[in-house]
Structures are given as structure tokens and as C-alpha cells.
Design an enzyme around this catalytic site. Structure first.
Site, PDB file in Angstrom:
ATOM      1  N   GLU A   1       0.864  -1.101  -0.093  1.00 31.89           N
ATOM      2  CA  GLU A   1      -0.142   0.040  -0.198  1.00 31.89           C
ATOM      3  C   GLU A   1       0.899   1.185  -0.004  1.00 31.89           C
ATOM      4  O   GLU A   1       1.772   1.197   0.790  1.00 31.89           O
ATOM      5  CB  GLU A   1      -0.942  -0.168   1.236  1.00 31.89           C
ATOM      6  CG  GLU A   1      -1.664   1.308   1.305  1.00 31.89           C
ATOM      7  CD  GLU A   1      -2.942   1.219   2.380  1.00 31.89           C
ATOM      8  OE1 GLU A   1      -2.614   0.434   3.383  1.00 31.89           O
ATOM      9  OE2 GLU A   1      -3.751   1.926   2.239  1.00 31.89           O
TER      10      GLU A   1
ATOM     11  N   CYS B   1      -6.628   0.788   3.134  1.00 34.17           N
ATOM     12  CA  CYS B   1      -7.452   1.863   3.042  1.00 34.17           C
ATOM     13  C   CYS B   1      -7.382   2.652   1.759  1.00 34.17           C
ATOM     14  O   CYS B   1      -8.599   3.359   1.556  1.00 34.17           O
ATOM     15  CB  CYS B   1      -7.339   2.795   4.074  1.00 34.17           C
ATOM     16  SG  CYS B   1      -7.881   1.857   6.083  1.00 34.17           S
TER      17      CYS B   1
ATOM     18  N   ASN C   1     -12.292  -3.456   1.512  1.00 39.06           N
ATOM     19  CA  ASN C   1     -11.169  -3.775   2.456  1.00 39.06           C
ATOM     20  C   ASN C   1     -12.074  -3.413   3.843  1.00 39.06           C
ATOM     21  O   ASN C   1     -12.132  -2.237   4.142  1.00 39.06           O
ATOM     22  CB  ASN C   1     -10.115  -2.933   1.940  1.00 39.06           C
ATOM     23  CG  ASN C   1      -9.219  -2.627   3.293  1.00 39.06           C
ATOM     24  OD1 ASN C   1      -8.156  -3.885   3.240  1.00 39.06           O
ATOM     25  ND2 ASN C   1      -8.980  -1.419   3.988  1.00 39.06           N
ATOM     26  N   GLU C   2     -11.789  -4.321   4.702  1.00 43.86           N
ATOM     27  CA  GLU C   2     -12.157  -4.303   5.908  1.00 43.86           C
ATOM     28  C   GLU C   2     -13.336  -3.265   6.206  1.00 43.86           C
ATOM     29  O   GLU C   2     -13.355  -2.506   7.117  1.00 43.86           O
ATOM     30  CB  GLU C   2     -11.108  -4.154   6.835  1.00 43.86           C
ATOM     31  CG  GLU C   2     -10.318  -2.875   6.728  1.00 43.86           C
ATOM     32  CD  GLU C   2      -9.159  -2.484   7.691  1.00 43.86           C
ATOM     33  OE1 GLU C   2      -8.361  -3.654   7.903  1.00 43.86           O
ATOM     34  OE2 GLU C   2      -9.238  -1.520   8.136  1.00 43.86           O
TER      35      GLU C   2
END
Ligand code: AHR
Length: 653
Positions: free
Chosen positions: A44, A248, A378-379
Site C-alpha cells: 500500500e 484503506c 477492504n475491511e
């Protein structure tokens, strides 16, 4: 009746095996097939991992698109200085009319009224100073447009901190429309804090944009490439897959900040830069083509993750007043978004004659990138908005590309509401793999080594997409190593696992811990890195139980753990033994199930004091040491305190 006895016997055997920390689904020899994609990497652009890190561009704010949206106080001329030190005069401004292209709206207008003794222009010191290596070649380029009658001569210079010229190349801006100008520069000595100056040396007026500088020696010498030492360190992990572009960063700070892959392909000057959710700027120079290409270069299967059409639940800083939280793409835009996800698969795998495959081919890669996995979400917070959008995307991809293995998401924690609801959705939709995330203290990893032994083998498989034990000391790394033996033991249900995050620029770290820390001149692989590497390089496809037992009761002392795998390509048997405790231990190795093997094995030992760590100041405090170990069918191995031992035994034909 016979069957009932058989059933009871199976339960009894399974029970015993579980007590020994082993798991279900094995045959008579106690072996079972495990995932061949088990250990990979999570990438990321966080802590300047891409821009200012892996992406080898040396100029910061090359396209004058920095803005206060990226970070408070930033603007189009951030990291640029206006240079008039030879008593020249004129002016400089940021303009946006008739730009290079609509995606790259800002540029610099340089009006030279008097060039003085040294010319006037702009200077950039890159990301905390440009590192130049003696004798190496650097590719410079810019786009410029002449706005006065006479061509404007430019001097492109490397300068030291005092402003002295280290080397220089000259060019003339002569075209009345945007045109790319390129040159190569070199230096005779090494410099750590150089800068690049673009100096006009005669009266005139010109517009400039996309001022770029790359070392020619990028990883694999790719154009628009990656910093060689960092990429090499990542490659040395031999990851089986690479997840990108986050984290994120994928679902973004608000719907308008989601990572949209189409904005990141094509000529770099046409890509759409945007705010990085981690409070800086994404150039998108390291975009989807470069990600796929890097995966191919290092032999890792690509695992792109797309947003599930909802933004990050922490958007706008939900914990502060005024945060926007999770928001969904409006329903009337969902078909377009779904098409974008489908187009991604065509971009990666479609024939060069297809619409998106043609764009891949135009970038120089007519062959497929062999995309097998795609992550969705994503989560995310498991809201009705998420579920509705996730399901729409999931069903559409499954219908059009049944060969793609889809990865769902089950929240940011190892348990709790989003985890439960995420798994519920996975069960309802039969999602092939779900992505679990957890950052926990080291003792959590030691105490939870049997988490996956209890997982239902008939349900979704697991991608442990983000995990770390909140520290870079040897003890943290050993807790992760112990846990990784349990991932191998459960490699029939855990399909993939990746430590997170991967890279952090020491001067711009916004998340700790990380796997590799770096500055502009060097890098420090953490002890955790060596653990990841020892497992990944020494991977297997078959797991064997009951090979290692400890004199000390392993179950009572969760600091002891072991695994044994075989790699059927090489025939090698690989044993990993972890002691995360302060006392040495004794391991009994019973290799009777294996046929003939060599009398000596290669042994790698990572050990030291529990609080030791590798830093940029002391990058090699704890590194694996290789030696030769005599081996036989039944043997004992004295396990040092605070250690990971990997024993690799060659088969004899
Ligand atoms: O790995 C750092 C961050 O942790 C990721 O961006 C996010 O998915 C998680 O919360």
C-alpha cells in the site's frame, strides 16, 4: 455398525491430532495438501511506500498538482524554489489554461525578463534530497510550450546543497505547443542531498510541466520503473502473490477518493493524481500496469483489491466531528462501477484485440497477466449499503469471469460484529475466500495458534490479508513465526497470508510496524522480514503432522511451535521450529515417514535477545545464519531460546 466404529475412530484420531496442535483432513501418513500460494505480500502507498519510495521518480510534485487537499499547507509550487540568484528577474506563476491535458491541469509559467548572470528558473530537491551515484545515468524529461517568439535555452543542472552545479545539460525550448524534451545527466561523485534545477538562460516566456528524473538503473531497467534496492528486497521475499494497491487507500477517504484503476494507466502525464488517504499525494505513476508488471517480474500472482463501491468508514476522520464515514456510490452509477471492475479483468487477461487488452498491449504487454484473484472491499463496515453493493459486484464478476477467484472481506478485527457479519455474508454467497485482518500484541499470536484448526473446511477459505504483532523486535517476529507454523498446518483452509504494511520511508512513517524501513540511500529489512522470507522461500505444498514434538509440553507453553512441509517440486523436506521463550527446549524429530534423504541438512537460525531489532542505524543486528546440520530418521535438536530454526533436508533419489 462397522461404519459407526470407523467414524468413532476418525473422531478419536482427529481429536488426538488436534490436541497435538495438528489439524484435520490428513491421510494415513499424517500429510495433507496445503496452499501453494500461502505466503505473499501486501503493498500500500502508506508511509511514502510508493511516491517517495518504491516508485523511482526523484522529483517531488513533478506535475505541480500538490494541493491543500493532499495536505494542509501544500500547493502547486510545494517543494519547488524559484531561483534568481544571478541578479536575473522575471516572474513565475501557476497556470491552468490550455494545460498539457485535462487530467494534469496545473503548470508553471516562467517569464524571464532578464536572465542576469545565472539565468532564472526552478529547483527541486526531490523527496528530502536527491541521491545521485557516481557514473550512473539519469533520465530527465519535461513537457514545455514556448510562449515567446525566440526559442528559450534551458540549462538542466544537478546542484549540491550550496547551489553549486555538479553537472549540466542544455536544451532549447522551441515549440509553440506542448512537447516532451528529454536528456541524460550523470555525475562524477556520490551525492545524497542534490537537487535538480531547470534554468532558463535567455529572455523569453515558457510553460513547463511534468518535470521528471529517473535513474536508468531501475529494477529490471524498466521505464517509469521502481527503485532497484527496494524492489530487490521485495523480490527476495519470493512472494507467491502481491496484494495491491492497499489497504484503506483502496476504498479511500470519501467516495471521490476511491482508487480507480483506470486513472492509473496510460502515459504518466495523462494519469489522474489524487490525495493519498494517508495525508499526502498519489501521482499514480506506480499504477496498475506497473503493479502487474512488477508482479510478473518477481513471480508473484497479482491480487488487486477494488473498493466494494463504498468509501472507508473512517472517511473524513469519523472519530472527529464532521467525518463523513462510509458512503456508497449512488445506485444509478453502480452499473458503470461494476463495468470498471469487469474491465480490470479484461485489462489483465483479455486478448490484445479486446478494448482493455489493447490498452495493456499498447503499454508493451500483449500477453495476459494471468490474473487469478480479485479482492472486493477492504475491511469495510458491514452496513446494508456495503452488502448490497458488494453482492452486485460479486455476482457480476462471478457471472462473467467464473474462473476468477474472488476474495471478500470480513472487517478490521479477528472477531466482533463486522467479522461475524462478514462471515455470514460469505456463507450466504459462498465467497471462495475472505480477507481477515488483525494487528495484535505478540502474545495474542502465541495464544491464538489454534485459531484455524477449528475452522470449518467446507466454508470459505481464508486470506489473512493484513497482520502484524505491533513491533519489530525479535520477540514480535518470533510470535509471528510461531503463528506462521499454524498457517502452514492450516494451509488447507488458509489460502494466503501477508504481513502488513510492507514498506515505510523512515522520515514519513505514518504506521508502525512495517516490514522494511528505508531512507533515500539504504534500507533495513526488519527481523519480521527475515521471518517472512524464511517461510516464503522455504514453502511446501504438503504438510506433515507429528514430525516434531517437544520434550517440554508444547501445548502448555505456547512459545514453542513447529511445522513440517514438503516441496514436491524439489522433494525437499522443510522443518521450522520456533522458540519464543527464554529457556532452551528440546525437539524430537521423527523423519521415519520420509524415504531416503541426505545425511546433512541446511540449517538457518534466527536468534538473539528478544528486544533486538534491525534499524537503519544497525540494519543487521538479527539476520539468519546458515550452517550444516547432520540429520537422521530419529534425532533430537536443541532449540535455542528466542529462535526460529529452518531445517531443509534434500531427498536422495
Ligand atoms: O496496513 C495499514 C492499514 O491497516 C490498511 O490500510 C488498512 O486496511 C488497515 O486498517
Amino acid at each position: 455398525m462397522k461404519n459407526i466404529f470407523k467414524y468413532i475412530w476418525v473422531i478419536a484420531v482427529v481429536g488426538v491430532l488436534q490436541v497435538n496442535g495438528q489439524t484435520t483432513g490428513k491421510n494415513k501418513t499424517g500429510s495433507k495438501k496445503i496452499s501453494t500460494d500461502l505466503f505473499g505480500i501486501f503493498f500500500e502507498d502508506l508511509s511514502y511506500a510508493a511516491d517517495g519510495g518504491l516508485y523511482a521518480e526523484l522529483i517531488q510534485n513533478r506535475s505541480f498538482e500538490y494541493s491543500p487537499t493532499d495536505r494542509k499547507g501544500w500547493h502547486s509550487l510545494s517543494y519547488w524554489d524559484y531561483m534568481t540568484d544571478g541578479f536575473g528577474y522575471g516572474n513565475i506563476s501557476i497556470e491552468s489554461s490550455a494545460p498539457l491535458n485535462a487530467n494534469n491541469p496545473h503548470y508553471v509559467l516562467l517569464n524571464i525578463e532578464d536572465e542576469g548572470q545565472k539565468g532564472i528558473g526552478i529547483v527541486n530537491a526531490g523527496f528530502d534530497g536527491i541521491v545521485l551515484k557516481a557514473g550512473e545515468q539519469y533520465n530527465f524529461s519535461l513537457f514545455a510550450k514556448l510562449l515567446s517568439k525566440q526559442p528559450v535555452p534551458l540549462s538542466i543542472q544537478f546542484r549540491n546543497k550550496k547551489g553549486e552545479i555538479l553537472s549540466e545539460v542544455k536544451m532549447s525550448i522551441d515549440a509553440g505547443d506542448w512537447k516532451k524534451y528529454s536528456a541524460t545527466l550523470t555525475v562524477k561523485n556520490n551525492y545524497d542531498t542534490a537537487s535538480l534545477a531547470v534554468i532558463a538562460t535567455a529572455k523569453g516566456k515558457l510553460a513547463v510541466d511534468m518535470i521528471s528524473l529517473f535513474p536508468q538503473k531501475t529494477f529490471n531497467r524498466r521505464a517509469n520503473g521502481l527503485r532497484a534496492d527496494l524492489a530487490q528486497a521485495v523480490a527476495a521475499l519470493q512472494p507467491k502473490f502481491m496484494r495491491f494497491p492497499g489497504g484503506c487507500l483502496v476504498h479511500g477517504d470519501g467516495v471521490g477518493n476511491m482508487y480507480r484503476w483506470k486513472n492509473t494507466i496510460g502515459p504518466v502525464e495523462q494519469r489522474i493524481a489524487q490525495k493519498n488517504i494517508w495525508n499526502y499525494h498519489q501521482t499514480a505513476g506506480l499504477g496498475y500496469f506497473e503493479y502487474f508488471q512488477f508482479c510478473e517480474d518477481i513471480g508473484a500472482k497479482p491480487l488487486p483489491v477494488v473498493a466494494a463501491a463504498v468509501s472507508c468508514q473512517n472517511s473524513g476522520g469519523t472519530w472527529r466531528i464532521g467525518g463523513t464515514g462510509q458512503k456508497g456510490i449512488p445506485m444509478n452509477e453502480m452499473q458503470e462501477y461494476i463495468q470498471e471492475v469487469l474491465d480490470l479483468i479484461e485489462y489483465a487477461n483479455g486478448p490484445a484485440t479486446s478494448t482493455w487488452g489493447a490498452k495493456r498491449a499498447a503499454a508493451g504487454h500483449p500477453q495476459s497477466f494471468n490474473l487469478q484473484y480479485v479482492g472486493i472491499g477492504n475491511e469495510d463496515k458491514m452496513t446494508p449499503e456495503f452488502k448490497e453493493r458488494f453482492t452486485m459486484i460479486y455476482n457480476a464478476v462471478k457471472a462473467k469471469y467464473p474462473e476468477i477467484t474472488l476474495v471478500g472481506t470480513v472487517g478490521p478485527s479477528p472477531d466482533g460484529e463486522d467479522f461475524e457479519l462478514g462471515w455470514k455474508l460469505a456463507n450466504e454467497l459462498n465467497i471462495p475466500i475472505v480477507d481477515e485482518h488483525y494487528y495484535q500484541p505478540p502474545n495474542w499470536f502465541l495464544n491464538n495458534q489454534f485459531r484455524y484448526d477449528a475452522y470449518d473446511r467446507k466454508k470459505s477459505k481464508v486470506y489473512l490479508g493484513e497482520y502484524a504483532s505491533r513491533g519489530n523486535n525479535l520477540f514480535n517476529a518470533l510470535a509471528e513465526a510461531a503463528y506462521m507454523t499454524s498457517l502452514e498446518r492450516n494451509g488447507d483452509v488458509v489460502q494466503m497470508a501477508s504481513y502488513a504494511p510492507l514498506l515505510a520511508n523512515q522520515s514519513h512513517t505514518s504506521w508502525n510496524p512495517n516490514l522494511i524501513y528505508f531512507n533515500n540511500t539504504m534500507l533495513a529489512p526488519t527481523v519480521n522480514y527475515y521471518v517472512q522470507q524464511l517461510f516464503s522461500v522455504n514453502h511446501g505444498d504438503t504438510y506433515f503432522s507429528n514430525i516434531v514434538s517437544f520434550k517440554e509440553a508444547a501445548l502448555k507453553d505456547s512459545t514453542l511451535a513447529a511445522s513440517c512441509v514438503k516441496n514436491s517440486k524439489t522433494g525437499d523436506i522443510i522443518i521450522k521450529i520456533v522458540n519464543a521463550g527464554a529457556a532452551k527446549a528440546t525437539a524430537d524429530l521423527n523423519l521415519s515417514v520420509f524415504g531416503k534423504f541426505a545425511a546433512t541438512a541446511t540449517m538457518q537460525l534466527l536468534s538473539g535477545e528478544p528486544d533486538m531489532k534491525n534499524t537503519l542505524q544497525n540494519p543487521q543486528q538479527v539476520i539468519p545464519k546458515t550452517s550444516v546440520l547432520p540429520v537422521k530418521k530419529k534425532m533430537q535438536y536443541e532449540v535455542p531460546a528466542y529462535s526460529l530454526t529452518v531445517i531443509r533436508i534434500k531427498r536422495v533419489l
